[in-house]
Design an enzyme around this catalytic site. Structure first.
Site, mmCIF file in Angstrom:
data_model
loop_
_atom_site.group_PDB
_atom_site.id
_atom_site.type_symbol
_atom_site.label_atom_id
_atom_site.label_comp_id
_atom_site.label_asym_id
_atom_site.label_seq_id
_atom_site.Cartn_x
_atom_site.Cartn_y
_atom_site.Cartn_z
ATOM 1 N N HIS A 52 0.546 0.788 4.963
ATOM 2 C CA HIS A 52 -0.192 0.241 6.118
ATOM 3 C C HIS A 52 -0.442 -1.237 5.907
ATOM 4 C CE1 HIS A 52 -3.496 1.133 3.356
ATOM 5 N NE2 HIS A 52 -4.356 0.493 4.132
ATOM 6 N N HIS A 54 -3.018 -3.367 5.628
ATOM 7 C CA HIS A 54 -4.123 -4.056 4.948
ATOM 8 C C HIS A 54 -3.635 -4.925 3.790
ATOM 9 C CE1 HIS A 54 -7.323 -1.036 6.597
ATOM 10 N NE2 HIS A 54 -7.052 -2.015 7.440
ATOM 11 N N ASP A 56 -4.747 -5.637 0.851
ATOM 12 C CA ASP A 56 -4.729 -5.145 -0.532
ATOM 13 C C ASP A 56 -3.529 -4.213 -0.776
ATOM 14 O OD1 ASP A 56 -6.241 -3.273 1.158
ATOM 15 O OD2 ASP A 56 -6.705 -2.174 -0.685
ATOM 16 N N HIS A 57 -2.713 -3.985 0.266
ATOM 17 C CA HIS A 57 -1.493 -3.178 0.126
ATOM 18 C C HIS A 57 -0.220 -3.988 0.389
ATOM 19 C CE1 HIS A 57 -3.798 0.703 0.117
ATOM 20 N NE2 HIS A 57 -4.695 -0.166 0.530
ATOM 21 N N HIS A 108 -6.887 5.923 9.210
ATOM 22 C CA HIS A 108 -7.425 4.742 8.511
ATOM 23 C C HIS A 108 -6.961 3.489 9.267
ATOM 24 C CE1 HIS A 108 -8.631 2.164 5.187
ATOM 25 N NE2 HIS A 108 -7.401 1.700 5.076
ATOM 26 N N ASP A 130 -4.161 4.787 1.879
ATOM 27 C CA ASP A 130 -5.607 4.958 2.049
ATOM 28 C C ASP A 130 -5.934 6.109 2.994
ATOM 29 O OD1 ASP A 130 -5.971 2.810 0.385
ATOM 30 O OD2 ASP A 130 -6.663 1.427 1.938
ATOM 31 N N HIS A 168 -6.383 3.985 -4.350
ATOM 32 C CA HIS A 168 -7.629 3.473 -4.942
ATOM 33 C C HIS A 168 -8.233 4.475 -5.930
ATOM 34 C CE1 HIS A 168 -8.308 -0.078 -2.313
ATOM 35 N NE2 HIS A 168 -7.660 0.644 -1.415
HETATM 36 FE FE FE Z 1 -6.776 -0.147 0.453
HETATM 37 ZN ZN ZN Z 2 -6.525 0.159 3.710
#
Ligand code: FE
Ligand code: ZN
Length: 257
Positions: A52, A54, A56-57, A108, A130, A168
């Site tokens: 996805h 985001h 942090d990915h 998410h 996530d 995570h």
């Molecule tokens: Fe994340």
């Molecule tokens: Zn995420």
């Protein structure tokens, strides 16, 4: 084929598969841990999977793609700021001998996807970003409770032996909430002890086993009488509708400390 979690940021894992000198990574939010691992282990990166949009990915993808010319796969229903092959529900692709299947798992984010594969002679692999965490699930940023419940149902239907590679290390805080929901769940109590021991040695609690998640994760248990009773105690206005139970469980978790 080896599966390795590379820690990133404060609690992310970038999952890495290694096979015959080649590596595949999932959701490299940061390129540095990946580059360091590749240099130390003398591997080439040739494939990147993104679940996805985001940061942090995705934050490390462009750099790794540029550096290695790696093939990038990602969600068809989201926009990512680099070139990639767009995938959605039911589409397959191969990395060497390994065949990956794409699952749409909105909730998410609106276009979140997951990747499932069955390596020969090994337990199946699920890269779920996530969407599903050990003992929990992702927050509903863009999707509805109905969508997330449907997505989790799709993941729950995969083989129980599947290795669930979550993005995570949220397990212990998720389990604290899970115990508040199901204080009498003995399997959950055993799993808490197991995970506390792993974390005290600074070891990942992941990958999780899907069959165990079905026994301990309240977000996969919203049809169980104990979970329904607990949710209704928290939110007396909740109806028996399963999406309503799920929605209130998610709200309860959002503010749980
Ligand atoms: Fe994340
Ligand atoms: Zn995420």
């Amino acid at each position: 084929m080896n599966l390795i979690p590379l820690p990133a940021f404060s609690d992310n894992y970038i999952w890495l598969l290694q096979h015959q000198g080649l590596a595949l990574v999932v959701d490299p939010g940061d390129s540095t841990p990946v580059s360091e691992w590749l240099a130390e282990n003398n591997h080439k990166l040739d494939c990147i999977l993104v679940t996805h949009h985001h940061g942090d990915h995705t934050g490390g993808v462009a750099r790794l793609q540029q550096e290695w010319g790696a093939k990038v796969y990602g969600p068809a229903k989201e926009h990512l700021p680099f070139e990639y092959q767009a995938l959605q529900q039911g589409q397959h692709f191969s990395w060497g001998d390994l065949n990956f299947q794409t699952l749409d798992v909105p909730g998410h984010t609106a276009g979140h996807i997951a990747y499932f594969a069955e390596p020969a002679g090994q337990e199946p692999l699920l890269f779920c970003g996530d969407t599903l965490f050990s003992g929990g699930c992702g927050r509903l940023f863009e999707g509805t409770a109905v969508q997330m419940l449907d997505s989790l149902d799709r993941l729950a239907a995969l083989p129980g032996t599947s290795r669930v590679c979550c993005a995570h290390e949220y397990t212990l805080s998720n389990l604290k909430f899970a115990r508040a929901v199901e204080p009498d769940n003995l399997k959950l109590q055993d799993y808490v002890v197991h995970c506390q021991s792993l974390r005290s040695q600074n070891l990942p609690t992941l990958p999780a086993k899907l069959a165990r998640e079905l026994e301990i994760n309240p977000f996969l248990r919203t049809r169980s009488p104990d979970v329904i009773r607990a949710v209704k105690h928290f939110a007396p206005q909740a109806t028996d509708n399963e999406a309503d139970i799920f929605a209130h469980l998610r709200i309860w978790k959002n503010d749980y400390k």
